[in-house]
Scaffold this motif. Structure first.
Motif, PDB file in Angstrom:
ATOM      1  N   GLU A 197      -8.717 -10.712  -3.003  1.00  0.00           N
ATOM      2  CA  GLU A 197      -7.941  -9.738  -3.782  1.00  0.00           C
ATOM      3  C   GLU A 197      -6.892 -10.433  -4.643  1.00  0.00           C
ATOM      4  O   GLU A 197      -6.414 -11.530  -4.317  1.00  0.00           O
ATOM      5  N   ASN A 254       0.470   3.681   3.488  1.00  0.00           N
ATOM      6  CA  ASN A 254      -0.290   2.585   2.879  1.00  0.00           C
ATOM      7  C   ASN A 254      -0.963   1.679   3.906  1.00  0.00           C
ATOM      8  O   ASN A 254      -1.710   0.770   3.549  1.00  0.00           O
ATOM      9  N   SER A 255      -0.743   1.940   5.191  1.00  0.00           N
ATOM     10  CA  SER A 255      -1.394   1.132   6.223  1.00  0.00           C
ATOM     11  C   SER A 255      -2.891   1.419   6.316  1.00  0.00           C
ATOM     12  O   SER A 255      -3.652   0.612   6.848  1.00  0.00           O
ATOM     13  N   ASN A 292      -7.797  -3.325   7.211  1.00  0.00           N
ATOM     14  CA  ASN A 292      -6.639  -2.560   6.783  1.00  0.00           C
ATOM     15  C   ASN A 292      -5.712  -3.385   5.897  1.00  0.00           C
ATOM     16  O   ASN A 292      -5.804  -4.613   5.853  1.00  0.00           O
ATOM     17  N   ASN A 293      -4.833  -2.702   5.224  1.00  0.00           N
ATOM     18  CA  ASN A 293      -3.847  -3.345   4.354  1.00  0.00           C
ATOM     19  C   ASN A 293      -2.994  -4.328   5.165  1.00  0.00           C
ATOM     20  O   ASN A 293      -2.239  -3.922   6.043  1.00  0.00           O
ATOM     21  N   TYR A 310      -0.430  -5.951   4.275  1.00  0.00           N
ATOM     22  CA  TYR A 310       0.982  -5.936   3.875  1.00  0.00           C
ATOM     23  C   TYR A 310       1.575  -4.533   3.964  1.00  0.00           C
ATOM     24  O   TYR A 310       2.481  -4.177   3.210  1.00  0.00           O
ATOM     25  N   ALA A 311       1.066  -3.741   4.878  1.00  0.00           N
ATOM     26  CA  ALA A 311       1.501  -2.346   5.009  1.00  0.00           C
ATOM     27  C   ALA A 311       2.998  -2.267   5.310  1.00  0.00           C
ATOM     28  O   ALA A 311       3.535  -3.043   6.106  1.00  0.00           O
ATOM     29  N   LYS A 313      -1.117  -5.085  -5.567  1.00  0.00           N
ATOM     30  CA  LYS A 313      -2.507  -5.474  -5.802  1.00  0.00           C
ATOM     31  C   LYS A 313      -2.955  -4.932  -7.151  1.00  0.00           C
ATOM     32  O   LYS A 313      -2.745  -3.767  -7.460  1.00  0.00           O
ATOM     33  N   SER A 335      -8.597  -3.454   2.546  1.00  0.00           N
ATOM     34  CA  SER A 335      -8.553  -4.739   1.854  1.00  0.00           C
ATOM     35  C   SER A 335      -9.883  -5.452   2.059  1.00  0.00           C
ATOM     36  O   SER A 335     -10.546  -5.259   3.082  1.00  0.00           O
ATOM     37  N   TYR A 354      -3.209 -10.212  -6.746  1.00  0.00           N
ATOM     38  CA  TYR A 354      -1.877  -9.603  -6.790  1.00  0.00           C
ATOM     39  C   TYR A 354      -1.127 -10.222  -7.969  1.00  0.00           C
ATOM     40  O   TYR A 354      -1.344 -11.383  -8.312  1.00  0.00           O
ATOM     41  N   GLU A 408      -4.849   1.849   3.724  1.00  0.00           N
ATOM     42  CA  GLU A 408      -5.554   1.302   2.575  1.00  0.00           C
ATOM     43  C   GLU A 408      -6.445   0.149   3.035  1.00  0.00           C
ATOM     44  O   GLU A 408      -6.105  -0.579   3.969  1.00  0.00           O
TER      45      GLU A 408
END
Length: 262
Positions: A76, A67-68, A58-59, A61-62, A43, A72, A78, A70
């Motif tokens: 967004e 990083n789960s 939550n993210n 694409y964890a 991202k 969103s 990328y 993070e």
């Protein structure tokens, strides 16, 4: 308005912008999920707008516990410089009466960022096809005049089928034909605005119905891959197994019933 994650600016000159339309079955969004997850795209920012329904989660694409957690939001960005690809993922619907301002803001960003072309992934109601659209593949494409000159030969080699225009007054007169994309959200508006502004845009769409639209997403992303060659598809293997499914898809249809109920 694009807001980068870091203070430094990003250069998207010469990049292809890939994005979905919020359309029937969310097929475009699911296909974009597969691209981001499979290519491991980081991202780089987000698209700030008051035209989309606010959301946070939550993210999607964890890959790790870290990083789960993070967060969103609804729009967004990328990027993968090695493939000259930038992706705008949209996760919430447009607010009523905000379609045109969103398209104007988006196309303004496309022009200022100097992206070479835009590819919009979309879908349309299968049950509203006319007789001609019932024939052959459920996949279709559209090209703005500016892009058509550039990729006409490539598209002809792929033997793709262009989205047919339909009668403006069915049952009364078949002479006047118009572009009709029922269930396509902003697809038609964004395409016609791009035509008038001379923007290089392609629309790839699939006729589908609401339900489990994961197979439709695989069909659309494979259609995209025929052109862009984002990943190398092994002919002998199941194509769906060659795309990495995002962790968020595990809860796409809920978390399931507790084992104690069985």
């Amino acid at each position: 308005m694009f807001v980068p994650c870091n203070d430094g600016g990003l250069d998207f000159a010469g990049f292809t912008l890939l994005m979905p339309a919020v359309s029937v079955g969310n097929v475009g969004q699911l296909a974009v999920d597969l691209v981001i997850s499979t290519l491991g795209m980081p991202k780089v920012g987000y698209f700030y707008t008051d035209c989309l329904v606010p959301m946070v989660g939550n993210n999607p694409y964890a890959t790790t516990q870290e990083n789960s957690v993070e967060l969103s939001i609804n729009a967004e960005v990328y990027s993968l410089p090695s493939k000259k690809l930038v992706v705008l993922q949209i996760r919430s619907p447009l607010i009523k009466n905000k379609y045109r301002p969103f398209c104007q803001a988006l196309l303004s960003w496309v022009e200022s960022s100097r992206c070479t072309r835009v590819i919009l992934l979309s879908s349309s109601h299968a049950y509203q096809r006319d007789d001609e659209q019932l024939l052959g593949t459920p996949l279709r494409y559209l090209l703005t005049p500016a892009l058509e000159k550039e990729v006409e030969g490539c598209i002809q080699d792929l033997k793709w089928k262009e989205m047919e225009k339909v009668a403006a007054y069915p049952g009364i007169s078949d002479t006047e034909k118009v572009l009709h994309i029922p269930g396509g959200g902003i697809t038609k508006l964004l395409f016609t605005e791009s035509c008038s502004k001379g923007i290089h845009m392609a629309v790839l769409l699939k006729f589908c119905s609401e339900g489990d639209n994961i197979p439709d997403a695989f069909g659309l992303v494979n259609y995209l891959n025929e052109w862009l060659q984002l990943i190398k598809i092994r002919v002998s293997a199941d194509t769906s197994s060659q795309w990495k499914i995002p962790s968020s898809w595990r809860l796409l249809f809920g978390s399931g019933l507790p084992p104690a109920l069985f």
